[in-house]
Design a protein around this motif. Structure first.
Motif, PDB file in Angstrom:
ATOM      1  N   GLU A   1       2.496 -14.697   6.291  1.00  0.00           N
ATOM      2  CA  GLU A   1       3.500 -13.776   6.820  1.00  0.00           C
ATOM      3  C   GLU A   1       3.338 -12.426   6.126  1.00  0.00           C
ATOM      4  N   LEU A   2       3.438 -11.364   6.902  1.00  0.00           N
ATOM      5  CA  LEU A   2       3.436 -10.009   6.363  1.00  0.00           C
ATOM      6  C   LEU A   2       4.885  -9.645   6.064  1.00  0.00           C
ATOM      7  N   THR A   3       5.181  -9.368   4.790  1.00  0.00           N
ATOM      8  CA  THR A   3       6.545  -9.023   4.398  1.00  0.00           C
ATOM      9  C   THR A   3       6.561  -7.615   3.824  1.00  0.00           C
ATOM     10  N   ASP A   4       7.736  -6.997   3.868  1.00  0.00           N
ATOM     11  CA  ASP A   4       7.883  -5.630   3.379  1.00  0.00           C
ATOM     12  C   ASP A   4       8.919  -5.617   2.260  1.00  0.00           C
ATOM     13  N   HIS A   5       8.537  -5.065   1.123  1.00  0.00           N
ATOM     14  CA  HIS A   5       9.415  -4.965  -0.042  1.00  0.00           C
ATOM     15  C   HIS A   5       9.543  -3.493  -0.417  1.00  0.00           C
ATOM     16  N   ASP A   6      10.418  -3.186  -1.351  1.00  0.00           N
ATOM     17  CA  ASP A   6      10.586  -1.795  -1.790  1.00  0.00           C
ATOM     18  C   ASP A   6       9.261  -1.187  -2.234  1.00  0.00           C
ATOM     19  N   GLY A   7       8.447  -1.960  -2.947  1.00  0.00           N
ATOM     20  CA  GLY A   7       7.185  -1.449  -3.480  1.00  0.00           C
ATOM     21  C   GLY A   7       6.039  -1.431  -2.482  1.00  0.00           C
ATOM     22  N   GLY A   8       6.212  -2.014  -1.323  1.00  0.00           N
ATOM     23  CA  GLY A   8       5.149  -2.043  -0.324  1.00  0.00           C
ATOM     24  C   GLY A   8       5.050  -3.403   0.346  1.00  0.00           C
ATOM     25  N   GLN A   9       4.085  -3.516   1.236  1.00  0.00           N
ATOM     26  CA  GLN A   9       3.924  -4.740   2.004  1.00  0.00           C
ATOM     27  C   GLN A   9       3.053  -5.751   1.249  1.00  0.00           C
ATOM     28  N   VAL A  10       3.343  -7.024   1.539  1.00  0.00           N
ATOM     29  CA  VAL A  10       2.654  -8.140   0.898  1.00  0.00           C
ATOM     30  C   VAL A  10       2.371  -9.186   1.969  1.00  0.00           C
ATOM     31  N   VAL A  11       1.190  -9.817   1.882  1.00  0.00           N
ATOM     32  CA  VAL A  11       0.899 -10.978   2.712  1.00  0.00           C
ATOM     33  C   VAL A  11       1.175 -12.203   1.851  1.00  0.00           C
ATOM     34  N   ASP A  12       2.146 -13.003   2.271  1.00  0.00           N
ATOM     35  CA  ASP A  12       2.448 -14.257   1.596  1.00  0.00           C
ATOM     36  C   ASP A  12       1.641 -15.342   2.302  1.00  0.00           C
ATOM     37  N   LEU A  13       0.678 -15.911   1.598  1.00  0.00           N
ATOM     38  CA  LEU A  13      -0.208 -16.947   2.136  1.00  0.00           C
ATOM     39  C   LEU A  13       0.133 -18.258   1.456  1.00  0.00           C
TER      40      LEU A  13
END
Length: 178
Positions: A92-104
């Protein structure tokens, strides 16, 4: 006790406290305070697809949110254990304050192996005499999302000691020429 002795003791204690605080903070590397890439405009279709790294590592992030993982190393300090995981899961591509992250997330491990070190042998076991942990049955990676110099999406995570700033970068496979 004379007043000047009390002041001197307070000054000495304050100096010791400040020195200890400075020494503790200076022991941290530049990545101690890493807060992400700041990227917020990547889309799931841009991230979906095949990503590779060394020694036959391959991750297929499918458009339906499923993933096929082959020989992917551990993240952070888990990298030092030397195991590599293969199997299936989700992303899933998630968006946080510091930027986007792919949680695999690896939900079903189908295989595990050991990374080859730079000298051509298997990853070295612990020098402390402690047994190496067994590869986990399930695992979660958090890939930071960034863009390269050409504006293409890039995926990476930190491995080993986070203060060292070692990055494990995934890249798109180079098309083979006929």
């Amino acid at each position: 006790m004379p007043i000047h002795s009390l002041r001197a003791r307070r000054l000495i204690l304050a100096t010791i406290a400040m020195t200890m605080a400075w020494a503790g903070s200076s022991a941290c590397g530049p990545f101690q305070y890493y807060d992400g890439t700041g990227l917020h405009d990547a889309t799931a279709p841009e991230v979906a697809g095949v990503w590779e790294n060394i020694e036959d590592t391959r991750v297929d992030l499918r458009r339906d949110g499923t993933a096929v993982i082959r020989r992917l190393d551990g993240q952070g300090f888990d990298f030092d254990a030397g195991w590599r995981l293969s199997g299936t899961g989700s992303w899933e591509l998630t968006d946080h304050d510091g930027g986007q992250v792919v949680d695999l997330v690896l939900t079903k491990r189908t295989d595990s192996g050991t990374r080859i070190d730079s000298a051509g042998g298997a990853a070295r076991p612990s020098t402390t005499g402690a047994p190496q942990p067994a590869p986990p049955a399930t695992y979660t990676w958090h890939f930071d999302v960034d863009r390269d110099d050409h504006g293409r999406v890039a995926l990476f995570f930190f491995y080993g000691d986070p203060d060292a700033g070692n990055t494990y970068a995934m890249s798109r496979p180079t098309p083979s020429r006929p």
